[in-house]
Design a protein around this motif. Structure first.
Motif, PDB file in Angstrom:
ATOM      1  N   GLY A  38       0.507  -1.128   0.084  1.00  0.00           N
ATOM      2  CA  GLY A  38      -0.278   0.127  -0.039  1.00  0.00           C
ATOM      3  C   GLY A  38       0.893   0.803   0.334  1.00  0.00           C
ATOM      4  O   GLY A  38       0.939   2.483  -0.612  1.00  0.00           O
ATOM      5  N   THR A  39       1.939   1.309   0.673  1.00  0.00           N
ATOM      6  CA  THR A  39       2.704   2.200   1.090  1.00  0.00           C
ATOM      7  C   THR A  39       3.586   2.409  -0.277  1.00  0.00           C
ATOM      8  O   THR A  39       3.335   3.337  -0.751  1.00  0.00           O
ATOM      9  N   VAL A  40       3.825   1.425  -0.969  1.00  0.00           N
ATOM     10  CA  VAL A  40       4.380   1.139  -2.448  1.00  0.00           C
ATOM     11  C   VAL A  40       3.810   2.371  -3.658  1.00  0.00           C
ATOM     12  O   VAL A  40       4.372   2.932  -4.650  1.00  0.00           O
ATOM     13  N   ALA A  86       7.925  -5.851  -1.630  1.00  0.00           N
ATOM     14  CA  ALA A  86       8.639  -4.449  -0.058  1.00  0.00           C
ATOM     15  C   ALA A  86       7.993  -4.801   1.356  1.00  0.00           C
ATOM     16  O   ALA A  86       7.548  -6.812   1.187  1.00  0.00           O
ATOM     17  N   TYR A  87       9.068  -4.574   2.121  1.00  0.00           N
ATOM     18  CA  TYR A  87       8.447  -5.318   3.515  1.00  0.00           C
ATOM     19  C   TYR A  87       8.794  -4.458   4.333  1.00  0.00           C
ATOM     20  O   TYR A  87       9.133  -2.734   3.728  1.00  0.00           O
ATOM     21  N   ARG A  88       8.286  -3.807   6.015  1.00  0.00           N
ATOM     22  CA  ARG A  88       8.075  -3.545   6.502  1.00  0.00           C
ATOM     23  C   ARG A  88       9.265  -3.518   7.926  1.00  0.00           C
ATOM     24  O   ARG A  88       9.610  -4.581   7.896  1.00  0.00           O
ATOM     25  N   VAL A 114       8.851   1.655   5.574  1.00  0.00           N
ATOM     26  CA  VAL A 114       8.862   0.465   4.590  1.00  0.00           C
ATOM     27  C   VAL A 114      10.261   0.761   3.404  1.00  0.00           C
ATOM     28  O   VAL A 114      10.182   1.802   2.818  1.00  0.00           O
ATOM     29  N   MET A 115      10.540  -0.242   3.244  1.00  0.00           N
ATOM     30  CA  MET A 115      11.675  -0.998   2.392  1.00  0.00           C
ATOM     31  C   MET A 115      10.944  -1.397   0.994  1.00  0.00           C
ATOM     32  O   MET A 115      10.377  -2.396   1.086  1.00  0.00           O
TER      33      MET A 115
END
Ligand code: NDP
Ligand code: KPL
Length: 318
Positions: A14-16, A144-146, A152-153
């Motif tokens: 979602g952030t990406v 991606a991961y949190r 987030v990365m």
């Protein structure tokens, strides 16, 4: 034209997506308690996230910043061109329910998630509610991961395909170019693409969760590799029986992905380690439901599903 986009599930993916859509107006549909708590405050509640671009992405795009900060307002029932759901598959309905009375303001809902089955559940629910919004489905190869609750990365640049739930190529043409979401490609064969991903997830995810191993170990460890071969054969034959053709040999494809993501922990293993529910109910579980309807047995899939579920349900550490 600036799009009005709602995001439900401001986690890793979602952030990406919010970063790609930041030229548009992006609202967040937060967890209901947070939303209610802030609904009556004078100031608009903001959801803050920071996104760090990993080395693989910066190599491809040296012109991009190393990180960016997003500050997104809580949705306050504005009209939405898109409501994009990026929760885990199993959380879809529960996440949408608190917003049910406001969904008539939404033109299209896009489920951008792994797994299958949630689309039909939501289509059924929307119909029951008499809600006319279009339903879309999407699949992403981004990675991606949190790092924690708000950071987030973005580790691997991928592609996002979206298509209408009951794909009708004639209606697709009616989606104006100005309504298309950045970093997504509209396709007419979304179901086939999701099934390709489902087949891969149905092999890698339960095995990595069961053996608690990195993706790459499925290829390098002889015992795991034998299990992988047997499961890939079971899944591939089942797809053939259902008339769901796959583009290439599933074993070869899965080995290729296990090697190219060798150091990754699959999302199911991450969930097991965090003692959270996995998405396997929407991956292996979905296949078992289809198999049941067709009177077909999937013994390896069933055994793995039972073993992994046992562990998550009872919270056992292993
Ligand atoms: N991460 C990746 O690289 C990829 C993920 N995907 C798929 O994308 C989907 C999302 O995955 P990912 O982003 O990794 O998952 P995350 O766990 O990072 O994000 C899920 C988000 O949903 C939120 N959420 C859960 N329940 C609710 C609710 N009831 N109301 C509001 N928000 C809720 C969570 O909130 P909270 O933080 O409060 O728990 C969290 O922010 C999955 O289907 C996954 O398989 C697909 C391709 C790649
Ligand atoms: C392809 C794979 C297995 C990569 O880890 C994945 O999609 C997941 O972890 O859910």
């Amino acid at each position: 034209m600036s799009l009005s986009i709602g995001l439900l599930g401001l986690g890793a993916i979602g952030t990406v997506m919010a970063s790609y859509w930041r030229q548009h107006t992006v609202f967040v549909l937060g967890r209901c308690a947070a939303a209610l708590q802030h609904a009556h405050t004078e100031h608009q509640y903001k959801h803050k996230r920071s996104l760090t671009y990993g080395p693989a992405i910066l190599n491809q795009h040296p012109e991009w910043p190393e990180a960016l900060t997003l500050s997104l307002p809580q949705w306050n029932h504005q009209r939405l061109d898109w409501l994009v759901v990026t929760t885990k598959a199993g959380d879809t309905l529960e996440a949408l329910l608190p917003y049910a009375s406001q969904l008539h303001r939404v033109e299209r809902i896009l489920l951008l998630q792994n797994g299958m089955g949630q689309h039909e559940q939501l289509a059924h629910w929307l119909k029951k509610q008499g809600l006319p919004c279009e339903l879309w489905r999407g699949t992403s190869t981004d990675g991606a991961y949190r790092l924690d609750k708000t950071r987030v990365m973005y580790a691997g640049l991928g592609h996002v395909w979206v298509g209408q739930h009951r794909s009708n190529p004639a209606r697709l043409c009616t989606l104006p170019t100005s309504c298309r979401l950045p970093h997504t490609e509209v396709v007419t064969d979304i179901l086939a693409r999701q099934r390709e991903k489902l087949a891969i997830n149905a092999v890698i995810n339960p095995l990595t969760a069961h053996y608690r191993c990195l993706n790459g170990e499925l290829a390098s460890n002889i015992r795991y590799r034998q299990q992988l071969q047997a499961l890939a054969t079971e899944v591939e034959q089942f797809f053939l029986q259902l008339g769901w053709p796959l583009q290439e040999n599933l074993f070869d494809r899965v080995i290729q992905i296990a090697l190219s993501t060798a150091q990754n922990r699959s999302s199911s293993l991450q969930d097991v380690l965090a003692n959270k529910a996995t998405e396997l109910r929407h991956i292996s579980g979905y296949l078992l439901t289809q198999a049941n309807t067709s009177g077909i047995e999937l013994p390896l899939t069933r055994a793995l599903m039972d073993q992994v579920n046992d562990r998550t349900e009872h919270g056992k550490q292993f």
